[in-house]
Write a protein that holds these residues in place. Structure first.
Motif, PDB file in Angstrom:
ATOM      1  N   PRO A  89      32.184  44.743  37.708  1.00  0.00           N
ATOM      2  CA  PRO A  89      31.717  43.610  38.521  1.00  0.00           C
ATOM      3  C   PRO A  89      31.588  42.311  37.723  1.00  0.00           C
ATOM      4  O   PRO A  89      31.880  41.223  38.244  1.00  0.00           O
ATOM      5  N   ASN A  90      31.168  42.398  36.465  1.00  0.00           N
ATOM      6  CA  ASN A  90      31.070  41.193  35.639  1.00  0.00           C
ATOM      7  C   ASN A  90      32.439  40.541  35.457  1.00  0.00           C
ATOM      8  O   ASN A  90      32.577  39.305  35.530  1.00  0.00           O
ATOM      9  N   ILE A  91      33.452  41.368  35.198  1.00  0.00           N
ATOM     10  CA  ILE A  91      34.801  40.836  35.019  1.00  0.00           C
ATOM     11  C   ILE A  91      35.321  40.238  36.327  1.00  0.00           C
ATOM     12  O   ILE A  91      35.896  39.137  36.347  1.00  0.00           O
ATOM     13  N   ILE A  92      35.123  40.954  37.422  1.00  0.00           N
ATOM     14  CA  ILE A  92      35.573  40.460  38.729  1.00  0.00           C
ATOM     15  C   ILE A  92      34.927  39.115  39.040  1.00  0.00           C
ATOM     16  O   ILE A  92      35.606  38.158  39.454  1.00  0.00           O
ATOM     17  N   GLN A 103      47.103  37.210  38.339  1.00  0.00           N
ATOM     18  CA  GLN A 103      47.281  38.655  38.200  1.00  0.00           C
ATOM     19  C   GLN A 103      46.216  39.243  37.285  1.00  0.00           C
ATOM     20  O   GLN A 103      45.908  38.682  36.227  1.00  0.00           O
ATOM     21  N   VAL A 104      45.650  40.365  37.718  1.00  0.00           N
ATOM     22  CA  VAL A 104      44.746  41.164  36.904  1.00  0.00           C
ATOM     23  C   VAL A 104      45.449  42.484  36.632  1.00  0.00           C
ATOM     24  O   VAL A 104      45.819  43.196  37.574  1.00  0.00           O
ATOM     25  N   ILE A 105      45.669  42.821  35.364  1.00  0.00           N
ATOM     26  CA  ILE A 105      46.328  44.072  34.999  1.00  0.00           C
ATOM     27  C   ILE A 105      45.265  44.993  34.419  1.00  0.00           C
ATOM     28  O   ILE A 105      44.594  44.639  33.442  1.00  0.00           O
ATOM     29  N   PRO A 138      37.833  51.585  42.476  1.00  0.00           N
ATOM     30  CA  PRO A 138      37.386  51.166  43.814  1.00  0.00           C
ATOM     31  C   PRO A 138      36.791  49.758  43.829  1.00  0.00           C
ATOM     32  O   PRO A 138      36.929  49.032  44.825  1.00  0.00           O
ATOM     33  N   LEU A 139      36.138  49.369  42.744  1.00  0.00           N
ATOM     34  CA  LEU A 139      35.570  48.030  42.671  1.00  0.00           C
ATOM     35  C   LEU A 139      36.668  46.975  42.635  1.00  0.00           C
ATOM     36  O   LEU A 139      36.575  45.933  43.303  1.00  0.00           O
ATOM     37  N   LEU A 140      37.701  47.236  41.865  1.00  0.00           N
ATOM     38  CA  LEU A 140      38.827  46.306  41.811  1.00  0.00           C
ATOM     39  C   LEU A 140      39.598  46.298  43.129  1.00  0.00           C
ATOM     40  O   LEU A 140      40.029  45.243  43.605  1.00  0.00           O
TER      41      LEU A 140
END
Length: 283
Positions: A89-92, A103-105, A138-140
């Motif tokens: 969640p912090n990264i998102i 893009q997030v890989i 699932p969060l991503l």
């Protein structure tokens, strides 16, 4: 010009990907993150053309600063020490606040179809391998970010020298407990890095929304690997069923890893062989 942030850049896969980009895609601008000053210094020395920054994924402010000005983010989280329910969640949130990310890989290692609901609490508690990734995915998925997954549902080759190299060199013995043995698909970290570099260098639209399952091409158990080692060095390497070396190497992590193995040998046995590495790298 693509500007990518690699979170987890000091790890095996992060460093290998940075090297593959430097060697084969020099037009990609690199920002490499470490949570420690020593890690930042190490990255800057290894990749002088890159920008090395300090960012801690438990510190939202440092994450936001690291993400700002980049258009792609590659995420590799380490085993054991990562709380994905906080880190992801912090990264998102940092990516959403920064804006401009095309893009997030995300690197994962999840047998197709496996979810956190399939895992007993004792396996999730190990914070090892796919157990972490089943929490992050699932969060991503729910984030509505432009995500690409690189899913290596197999043993990464650097596990082998870490566990067995010294015994093979000094005793001509491959020492691992049989409870952890299984016909596994093995894949080199350099092949994973080549896939990641290709995806990062390509236009985002070619890969966003994809979940790439990448594997080795042949299932090998411990005795078969011992036979291959024997063939290569021209001397007999004998498989020995013992946990002595693993216990010494892992120390306090031994019990969690053995708990993880009891799950892993079953969960990964039906992972299909793919030729995705060949397709994405062209070799």
């Amino acid at each position: 010009m693509t500007h990518v942030l690699i979170l987890g850049a000091t790890g095996n896969l992060g460093t290998a990907t940075a090297r593959a980009l430097t060697d084969h895609f020099p037009d990609v601008r690199l920002r490499l993150a470490s949570s420690r000053p020593a890690g930042v210094a190490k990255l800057q020395a290894a990749f002088p053309a890159a920008q090395a920054v300090q960012a801690d994924w438990y510190d939202p402010a440092s994450l936001l600063k690291a993400v700002e000005g980049t258009d792609k983010v590659f995420i590799v989280t380490p085993d054991f020490v990562t709380d994905e329910l906080q880190v992801t969640p912090n990264i998102i949130n940092a990516i959403k606040r920064a804006g401009g990310t095309s893009q997030v890989i995300r690197f994962t290692a999840i047998p197709p179809g496996l979810t956190a609901h399939d895992l007993a609490p004792e396996f999730l508690a190990t914070r090892c391998g796919a157990n972490l990734h089943t929490l992050a995915k699932p969060l991503l998925d729910a984030s509505r970010l432009p995500v690409t997954y690189i899913n290596a549902a197999c043993w990464i080759m650097f596990n082998l020298p870490w566990f067995v190299a010294n015994d093979v060199k000094t005793k001509r013995q491959f020492i691992m407990p049989s409870v952890s043995d299984a016909p596994r698909l093995h894949l080199s970290e350099l092949d994973i890095a080549a896939v990641a570099a290709r995806i990062i260098a390509d236009p985002a639209a070619e890969h966003v929304g994809q979940d790439y399952l990448i594997t080795g091409t042949e299932r090998l158990d411990y005795r078969q690997i011992s036979a291959l080692l024997s063939e290569v060095i021209g001397e007999t390497v004998t498989y020995v069923d013992s946990d002595s070396t693993l216990r010494e190497i892992l120390g306090d992590y031994f019990e969690p890893v053995m708990t993880y193995y009891r799950h892993e040998v079953e969960a990964y046995k039906d992972v299909p062989v793919t030729d995705t590495v060949q397709q994405l790298t062209g070799r």
